[in-house]
Design a protein around this motif. Structure first.
Motif, PDB file in Angstrom:
ATOM      1  N   TYR A 239       0.885  -1.169  -0.166  1.00 40.17           N
ATOM      2  CA  TYR A 239       0.112  -0.198  -0.001  1.00 40.17           C
ATOM      3  C   TYR A 239       0.896   1.065  -0.038  1.00 40.17           C
ATOM      4  O   TYR A 239       1.769   1.222   0.890  1.00 40.17           O
ATOM      5  CB  TYR A 239      -0.977   0.148   1.092  1.00 40.17           C
ATOM      6  CG  TYR A 239      -1.918  -1.058   1.351  1.00 40.17           C
ATOM      7  CD1 TYR A 239      -3.205  -0.701   0.702  1.00 40.17           C
ATOM      8  CD2 TYR A 239      -1.506  -2.215   1.847  1.00 40.17           C
ATOM      9  CE1 TYR A 239      -4.230  -1.925   0.751  1.00 40.17           C
ATOM     10  CE2 TYR A 239      -2.593  -3.556   2.011  1.00 40.17           C
ATOM     11  CZ  TYR A 239      -3.758  -3.067   1.430  1.00 40.17           C
ATOM     12  OH  TYR A 239      -4.883  -4.113   1.449  1.00 40.17           O
ATOM     13  N   VAL A 240       0.659   2.221  -1.063  1.00 38.88           N
ATOM     14  CA  VAL A 240       1.382   3.292  -1.081  1.00 38.88           C
ATOM     15  C   VAL A 240       0.618   4.621  -0.987  1.00 38.88           C
ATOM     16  O   VAL A 240      -0.596   4.585  -1.667  1.00 38.88           O
ATOM     17  CB  VAL A 240       2.486   3.400  -2.322  1.00 38.88           C
ATOM     18  CG1 VAL A 240       1.593   3.323  -3.822  1.00 38.88           C
ATOM     19  CG2 VAL A 240       3.162   4.534  -2.263  1.00 38.88           C
ATOM     20  N   MET A 241       0.809   5.504  -0.159  1.00 40.17           N
ATOM     21  CA  MET A 241       0.133   6.823  -0.081  1.00 40.17           C
ATOM     22  C   MET A 241       1.104   8.129  -0.190  1.00 40.17           C
ATOM     23  O   MET A 241       2.094   8.134   0.243  1.00 40.17           O
ATOM     24  CB  MET A 241      -0.503   6.434   1.211  1.00 40.17           C
ATOM     25  CG  MET A 241      -1.586   5.542   1.567  1.00 40.17           C
ATOM     26  SD  MET A 241      -1.876   5.598   3.231  1.00 40.17           S
ATOM     27  CE  MET A 241      -2.811   3.801   3.463  1.00 40.17           C
ATOM     28  N   GLY A 242       0.304   9.009  -0.831  1.00 43.05           N
ATOM     29  CA  GLY A 242       0.823  10.383  -0.751  1.00 43.05           C
ATOM     30  C   GLY A 242       2.141  10.400  -1.852  1.00 43.05           C
ATOM     31  O   GLY A 242       2.338   9.581  -2.529  1.00 43.05           O
ATOM     32  N   GLY A 243       2.726  11.743  -1.765  1.00 50.77           N
ATOM     33  CA  GLY A 243       3.721  12.145  -2.596  1.00 50.77           C
ATOM     34  C   GLY A 243       3.326  12.443  -4.042  1.00 50.77           C
ATOM     35  O   GLY A 243       4.486  12.461  -4.892  1.00 50.77           O
ATOM     36  N   CYS A 244       2.049  12.524  -4.102  1.00 46.22           N
ATOM     37  CA  CYS A 244       1.382  12.874  -5.666  1.00 46.22           C
ATOM     38  C   CYS A 244       1.735  14.472  -5.827  1.00 46.22           C
ATOM     39  O   CYS A 244       1.049  15.404  -4.925  1.00 46.22           O
ATOM     40  CB  CYS A 244       0.208  12.672  -5.784  1.00 46.22           C
ATOM     41  SG  CYS A 244      -0.272  11.008  -5.479  1.00 46.22           S
ATOM     42  N   SER A 245       2.220  14.878  -6.828  1.00 44.42           N
ATOM     43  CA  SER A 245       2.310  16.281  -7.253  1.00 44.42           C
ATOM     44  C   SER A 245       2.167  16.615  -8.630  1.00 44.42           C
ATOM     45  O   SER A 245       3.149  16.238  -9.589  1.00 44.42           O
ATOM     46  CB  SER A 245       3.681  16.993  -6.585  1.00 44.42           C
ATOM     47  OG  SER A 245       3.606  18.427  -6.895  1.00 44.42           O
ATOM     48  N   PRO A 246       0.992  17.100  -9.120  1.00 50.99           N
ATOM     49  CA  PRO A 246      -0.173  17.526  -8.140  1.00 50.99           C
ATOM     50  C   PRO A 246      -0.935  16.497  -7.793  1.00 50.99           C
ATOM     51  O   PRO A 246      -0.736  15.430  -7.933  1.00 50.99           O
ATOM     52  CB  PRO A 246      -0.901  18.379  -9.422  1.00 50.99           C
ATOM     53  CG  PRO A 246      -0.812  17.798 -10.609  1.00 50.99           C
ATOM     54  CD  PRO A 246       0.827  17.259 -10.523  1.00 50.99           C
ATOM     55  N   SER A 247      -1.904  16.796  -6.885  1.00 51.37           N
ATOM     56  CA  SER A 247      -2.871  15.925  -6.287  1.00 51.37           C
ATOM     57  C   SER A 247      -3.476  14.859  -7.314  1.00 51.37           C
ATOM     58  O   SER A 247      -3.679  15.489  -8.334  1.00 51.37           O
ATOM     59  CB  SER A 247      -3.959  16.695  -5.454  1.00 51.37           C
ATOM     60  OG  SER A 247      -4.721  15.617  -4.834  1.00 51.37           O
ATOM     61  N   SER A 248      -3.619  13.808  -6.897  1.00 46.90           N
ATOM     62  CA  SER A 248      -4.146  12.643  -7.709  1.00 46.90           C
ATOM     63  C   SER A 248      -5.206  11.885  -7.057  1.00 46.90           C
ATOM     64  O   SER A 248      -5.313  11.490  -5.959  1.00 46.90           O
ATOM     65  CB  SER A 248      -3.159  11.795  -8.387  1.00 46.90           C
ATOM     66  OG  SER A 248      -3.591  10.660  -9.251  1.00 46.90           O
ATOM     67  N   GLU A 249      -6.472  11.383  -8.276  1.00 48.73           N
ATOM     68  CA  GLU A 249      -7.163  10.545  -7.575  1.00 48.73           C
ATOM     69  C   GLU A 249      -6.471   9.213  -7.014  1.00 48.73           C
ATOM     70  O   GLU A 249      -7.242   8.583  -6.111  1.00 48.73           O
ATOM     71  CB  GLU A 249      -8.212  10.051  -8.940  1.00 48.73           C
ATOM     72  CG  GLU A 249      -8.944  11.416  -9.331  1.00 48.73           C
ATOM     73  CD  GLU A 249     -10.082  11.728  -8.152  1.00 48.73           C
ATOM     74  OE1 GLU A 249     -10.569  10.967  -7.442  1.00 48.73           O
ATOM     75  OE2 GLU A 249     -10.540  12.970  -8.163  1.00 48.73           O
ATOM     76  N   ALA A 250      -5.315   8.773  -7.498  1.00 51.79           N
ATOM     77  CA  ALA A 250      -4.741   7.661  -7.295  1.00 51.79           C
ATOM     78  C   ALA A 250      -3.924   7.890  -5.953  1.00 51.79           C
ATOM     79  O   ALA A 250      -2.616   7.477  -5.777  1.00 51.79           O
ATOM     80  CB  ALA A 250      -4.132   7.013  -8.170  1.00 51.79           C
ATOM     81  N   TRP A 251      -4.062   8.753  -5.358  1.00 55.47           N
ATOM     82  CA  TRP A 251      -3.369   9.290  -4.076  1.00 55.47           C
ATOM     83  C   TRP A 251      -2.725   8.261  -3.059  1.00 55.47           C
ATOM     84  O   TRP A 251      -1.664   8.152  -2.785  1.00 55.47           O
ATOM     85  CB  TRP A 251      -4.053  10.154  -3.213  1.00 55.47           C
ATOM     86  CG  TRP A 251      -3.321  10.887  -1.990  1.00 55.47           C
ATOM     87  CD1 TRP A 251      -2.473  12.000  -1.976  1.00 55.47           C
ATOM     88  CD2 TRP A 251      -3.484  10.346  -0.579  1.00 55.47           C
ATOM     89  NE1 TRP A 251      -1.846  12.065  -0.735  1.00 55.47           N
ATOM     90  CE2 TRP A 251      -2.537  11.196   0.102  1.00 55.47           C
ATOM     91  CE3 TRP A 251      -3.986   9.313   0.121  1.00 55.47           C
ATOM     92  CZ2 TRP A 251      -2.248  10.895   1.491  1.00 55.47           C
ATOM     93  CZ3 TRP A 251      -3.958   9.157   1.449  1.00 55.47           C
ATOM     94  CH2 TRP A 251      -2.887   9.814   2.101  1.00 55.47           C
ATOM     95  N   ALA A 252      -3.831   6.894  -3.280  1.00 58.69           N
ATOM     96  CA  ALA A 252      -3.236   5.838  -2.475  1.00 58.69           C
ATOM     97  C   ALA A 252      -3.742   4.737  -3.509  1.00 58.69           C
ATOM     98  O   ALA A 252      -4.769   4.749  -4.228  1.00 58.69           O
ATOM     99  CB  ALA A 252      -4.379   5.579  -1.218  1.00 58.69           C
ATOM    100  N   GLU A 253      -2.943   3.531  -3.456  1.00 58.97           N
ATOM    101  CA  GLU A 253      -3.005   2.757  -4.360  1.00 58.97           C
ATOM    102  C   GLU A 253      -2.337   1.317  -3.763  1.00 58.97           C
ATOM    103  O   GLU A 253      -1.506   1.419  -2.654  1.00 58.97           O
ATOM    104  CB  GLU A 253      -2.600   2.813  -5.690  1.00 58.97           C
ATOM    105  CG  GLU A 253      -1.202   3.276  -5.936  1.00 58.97           C
ATOM    106  CD  GLU A 253      -0.655   3.745  -7.190  1.00 58.97           C
ATOM    107  OE1 GLU A 253      -1.221   3.167  -8.169  1.00 58.97           O
ATOM    108  OE2 GLU A 253       0.044   4.789  -7.522  1.00 58.97           O
ATOM    109  N   SER A 254      -2.808   0.238  -4.370  1.00 54.46           N
ATOM    110  CA  SER A 254      -2.405  -1.073  -3.848  1.00 54.46           C
ATOM    111  C   SER A 254      -1.909  -2.067  -4.759  1.00 54.46           C
ATOM    112  O   SER A 254      -2.561  -2.013  -6.066  1.00 54.46           O
ATOM    113  CB  SER A 254      -3.096  -1.623  -2.861  1.00 54.46           C
ATOM    114  OG  SER A 254      -4.301  -2.119  -3.553  1.00 54.46           O
TER     115      SER A 254
END
Length: 358
Positions: A158-173
């Motif tokens: 599970y990976v979260m955050g670090g998206c620039s710009p913000s993304s619908e896939a802010w969290a994914e597995s």
């Protein structure tokens, strides 16, 4: 970098031809698996999940690995097996992304995203620590990330955050046991998507993460749409968690700038200072990390001696056995403390710390 081998999953089934080549190259007496099994068992190694078989035979060993970055002028990265006292003979990191997220699953180390001169990446690099180590490319993330957080739970990353710009896939597995593993976006609250990630861990079957100054929990078992799986973490946990944290025996341990280690007991919803170890832990403002080495709390930091003319890097680490005495708090006993001098420039730093099994 090599293309991924034709495994049917990332925690791989080894094709017969690959397994035969491995066994042919390594004498039985020198192989960590083969030296523990009879010759009649060797055919089993041509089949499924080599590292799972090794674990079932108690051949895999929890191993503390540090990723050391050297200063910009040398611009290199090495992996150190700290509790065995030597560098891994693995190939250098193919693409030296900065600020990548890191997790270990069995003998595999996953480096997710990162950036090159300020440009985030969605590349996933996988280091197989068996037989000397080799790098492969994994399935790309759905979006580019830097300074993300990653955890492993029940067969999934599970990976979260670090998206620039913000993304619908802010969290994914990513299901590591899928036949064709691909990253799957997870529905997440919009208010989290612009926050910086400071870390995440697994506690009581949930992913607990710190985004900005907000600590929240994600329960994969409750992911039924409209973000019902995301809930605020207990307020008490929020108040005591600093960036460096790890779970050992279901207690969250955190290190603060005063040199104290504190532990959070979820059952009591209470933070307690780990007593008896203050004199052995320095008051470091940076370069400190924590790890769970087979139920032992490890504290690792880069040695800093002001005024010293030392040219090489030195790493200090202690192993602490913590006893939970309930209402009387947490008491620690130092099992070991040592300094490891490395043949690396003094300005080198600890980039990642993981516990792998190989």
């Amino acid at each position: 970098m090599d293309d991924p081998p034709q495994f049917t999953c990332l925690i791989p089934d080894l094709p017969d031809e690959i397994s035969v080549q491995i066994i042919a190259r390594v004498p039985r007496s020198h192989h960590q698996t083969l030296c523990h099994v009879s010759r009649s068992w060797r055919s089993l190694l041509l089949k499924r999940l080599l590292f799972t078989l090794r674990s079932s035979l108690h051949c895999a060993e929890p191993t503390l690995c540090l990723n050391i970055h050297t200063p910009a002028e040398t611009d290199s990265s090495q992996w150190l097996v700290l509790n065995r006292g030597h560098f891994l003979p693995s190939r250098p990191l193919p693409t030296g992304f900065l600020s990548s997220a890191c997790a270990a699953v069995g003998p595999f180390v996953f480096l997710l995203g990162g950036s090159l001169p300020g440009v985030p990446s969605n590349v996933v690099q996988i280091l197989d620590l068996r037989l000397g180590g080799k790098w492969f490319l994994g399935p790309r993330l759905s979006t580019a990330r830097e300074f993300a957080a990653v955890s492993y739970l029940n067969g999934r990353l599970y990976v979260m955050g670090g998206c620039s710009p913000s993304s619908e896939a802010w969290a994914e597995s990513l299901n590591l046991f899928d036949r064709n593993p691909q990253w799957v976006p997870i529905d997440s609250p919009r208010f989290l998507r612009n926050k910086w990630m400071h870390g995440c861990l697994v506690l009581s079957g949930q992913i607990v993460a710190m985004a900005g100054q907000f600590v929240f929990a994600y329960d994969p078992g409750q992911n039924t749409g409209s973000c019902p799986a995301w809930v605020p973490a207990p307020e008490e946990l929020d108040l005591g968690w600093r960036r460096w944290a790890v779970v050992v025996n279901n207690i969250v341990y955190s290190y603060d700038y005063t040199g104290k280690i504190v532990g959070y007991d979820a059952g009591m919803d209470k933070w307690s200072t780990v007593l008896g170890v203050d004199k052995n832990i320095p008051k470091c403002k940076s370069g400190v990390t924590l790890a769970n080495l087979n139920g032992i709390l490890c504290v690792i930091w880069r040695e800093q001696i002001f005024g010293s003319k030392r040219k090489e890097m030195a790493v200090d680490w202690v192993g602490i056995e913590v006893t939970n005495l309930g209402s009387e708090g947490l008491h620690g006993s130092i099992l070991w403390q040592e300094t490891v001098s490395l043949d690396l420039p003094c300005g080198s730093s600890i980039a990642h710390c993981v516990v792998a099994e190989f």
